[in-house]
Design a protein around this motif. Sequence first.
Motif, PDB file in Angstrom:
ATOM      1  N   PRO A 111     -38.610  58.441  -7.346  1.00 22.56           N
ATOM      2  CA  PRO A 111     -37.724  59.451  -7.958  1.00 22.56           C
ATOM      3  C   PRO A 111     -36.362  59.402  -7.266  1.00 22.56           C
ATOM      4  CG  PRO A 111     -39.821  60.432  -7.275  1.00 22.56           C
ATOM      5  CD  PRO A 111     -39.770  59.054  -6.701  1.00 22.56           C
ATOM      6  N   MET A 112     -35.331  59.755  -7.995  1.00 15.35           N
ATOM      7  CA  MET A 112     -33.972  59.741  -7.441  1.00 15.35           C
ATOM      8  C   MET A 112     -33.902  60.500  -6.114  1.00 15.35           C
ATOM      9  SD  MET A 112     -32.500  57.993  -9.788  1.00 15.35           S
ATOM     10  CE  MET A 112     -30.723  58.176  -9.696  1.00 15.35           C
ATOM     11  N   ARG A 113     -34.577  61.642  -6.093  1.00 19.25           N
ATOM     12  CA  ARG A 113     -34.548  62.496  -4.908  1.00 19.25           C
ATOM     13  C   ARG A 113     -35.103  61.782  -3.672  1.00 19.25           C
ATOM     14  NH1 ARG A 113     -32.037  67.271  -6.421  1.00 19.25           N
ATOM     15  NH2 ARG A 113     -31.861  68.566  -4.562  1.00 19.25           N
ATOM     16  N   ARG A 114     -36.164  61.036  -3.870  1.00 24.92           N
ATOM     17  CA  ARG A 114     -36.812  60.322  -2.764  1.00 24.92           C
ATOM     18  C   ARG A 114     -35.881  59.248  -2.225  1.00 24.92           C
ATOM     19  NH1 ARG A 114     -39.410  60.907   0.582  1.00 24.92           N
ATOM     20  NH2 ARG A 114     -40.695  59.024   0.629  1.00 24.92           N
ATOM     21  N   ARG A 156     -34.383  53.300 -15.279  1.00 30.67           N
ATOM     22  CA  ARG A 156     -34.884  54.658 -15.058  1.00 30.67           C
ATOM     23  C   ARG A 156     -36.008  54.916 -16.040  1.00 30.67           C
ATOM     24  NH1 ARG A 156     -29.556  57.582 -12.676  1.00 30.67           N
ATOM     25  NH2 ARG A 156     -28.360  55.857 -13.456  1.00 30.67           N
ATOM     26  N   ARG A 157     -37.153  55.357 -15.515  1.00 31.56           N
ATOM     27  CA  ARG A 157     -38.297  55.665 -16.371  1.00 31.56           C
ATOM     28  C   ARG A 157     -38.631  57.147 -16.239  1.00 31.56           C
ATOM     29  NH1 ARG A 157     -42.120  51.124 -13.648  1.00 31.56           N
ATOM     30  NH2 ARG A 157     -40.981  49.262 -14.289  1.00 31.56           N
ATOM     31  N   ARG A 214     -41.275  66.215 -16.290  1.00 29.26           N
ATOM     32  CA  ARG A 214     -40.201  65.705 -17.150  1.00 29.26           C
ATOM     33  C   ARG A 214     -38.815  65.858 -16.542  1.00 29.26           C
ATOM     34  NH1 ARG A 214     -40.654  67.675 -23.148  1.00 29.26           N
ATOM     35  NH2 ARG A 214     -40.924  69.677 -22.098  1.00 29.26           N
ATOM     36  N   ARG A 215     -38.721  66.559 -15.407  1.00 33.51           N
ATOM     37  CA  ARG A 215     -37.429  66.629 -14.728  1.00 33.51           C
ATOM     38  C   ARG A 215     -37.129  65.342 -13.964  1.00 33.51           C
ATOM     39  NH1 ARG A 215     -38.419  71.793 -11.120  1.00 33.51           N
ATOM     40  NH2 ARG A 215     -40.263  70.505 -10.775  1.00 33.51           N
TER      41      ARG A 215
END
Lengths: 142, 142
Positions: free
Chosen positions: B54-57, B84-85, B91-92
Amino acid sequence: MATSRTDPLTLEVIELIGSVVARYYEEYEQAAAAHSLTGAQARVLGLLSVEPLPMRRIAQKLKCEPSNVTGIVDRLEARGLVERRPDPADRRVKLAAPTERGAATAAQLRDALDFAREPLAGLSAADRTVLRDLLRRMLGSA
Amino acid sequence: MATSRTDPLTLEVIELIGSVVARYYEEYEQAAAAHSLTGAQARVLGLLSVEPLPMRRIAQKLKCEPSNVTGIVDRLEARGLVERRPDPADRRVKLAAPTERGAATAAQLRDALDFAREPLAGLSAADRTVLRDLLRRMLGSA
DNA sequence: TATTGTTATACTCTATAACTATA
DNA sequence: TATAGTTATAGAGTATAACAATA
């Protein structure tokens, strides 16, 4: 080289070196930030605290284009940490030199970094000698 | 710590580690540039080649703000190296994952880096074992 | 002519704050 | 309301190219 990629011992050493590099950089940036300096600014200030340098030489040390040094020294100068002096021998050259405050900041930075690199404290003098010799050989071989 | 700053052996080890760090970074940037990637882009591609994240990670791994990751992944995506999947579970979340080309590039990058770190070749297996143990202790102690 | 430093420009990375769409 | 990702903005570092002053 094919062997080195598959040899688990070498891979672990590479990973450990990666960790050392990451930790070193992180602590360097923190030490710089503690003085509201960027990494590049702290690096230049450190260089100049050894000896004043022409703009061109700073770029060489930083391995970047000379045009970038203008801005970095501008910002250090704006904060009163560095000043530009004429070079008596060549009027094209400007020597960047730390001010008194700049020299003091550089010294504090150096101490903070020495402390940050203190994980070495966990090693005995004998250990450090062995480590020194291994690092010397690593760096000398390429 | 006062001792460590004046002990010549420790100072030399610190300087050698600085050299290793400088060399490592230099070669990392070169390897990235050989694929027209910036250091940050190469780092993200390397992370994603281990597992989609995830982007955050990614931001956590890079120790930077999540907003920065958007641009880095944008640029990797524009070059067809990352996609990006959606995350079926939330779903966020958007999972960044390497494309086939991205995975191949990451593998080449890894090989180039292994090779670049090859100064280790100058050390015997016994030397590398000693180095590994010393580095482990250095990193473990702080 | 060559060199030093600078300016102008464009791109990337960075942090901060505000926004959206989900949860 | 809290969280994930994005957008907008501004500052800093970077490379390239063109320029003024000096050699």
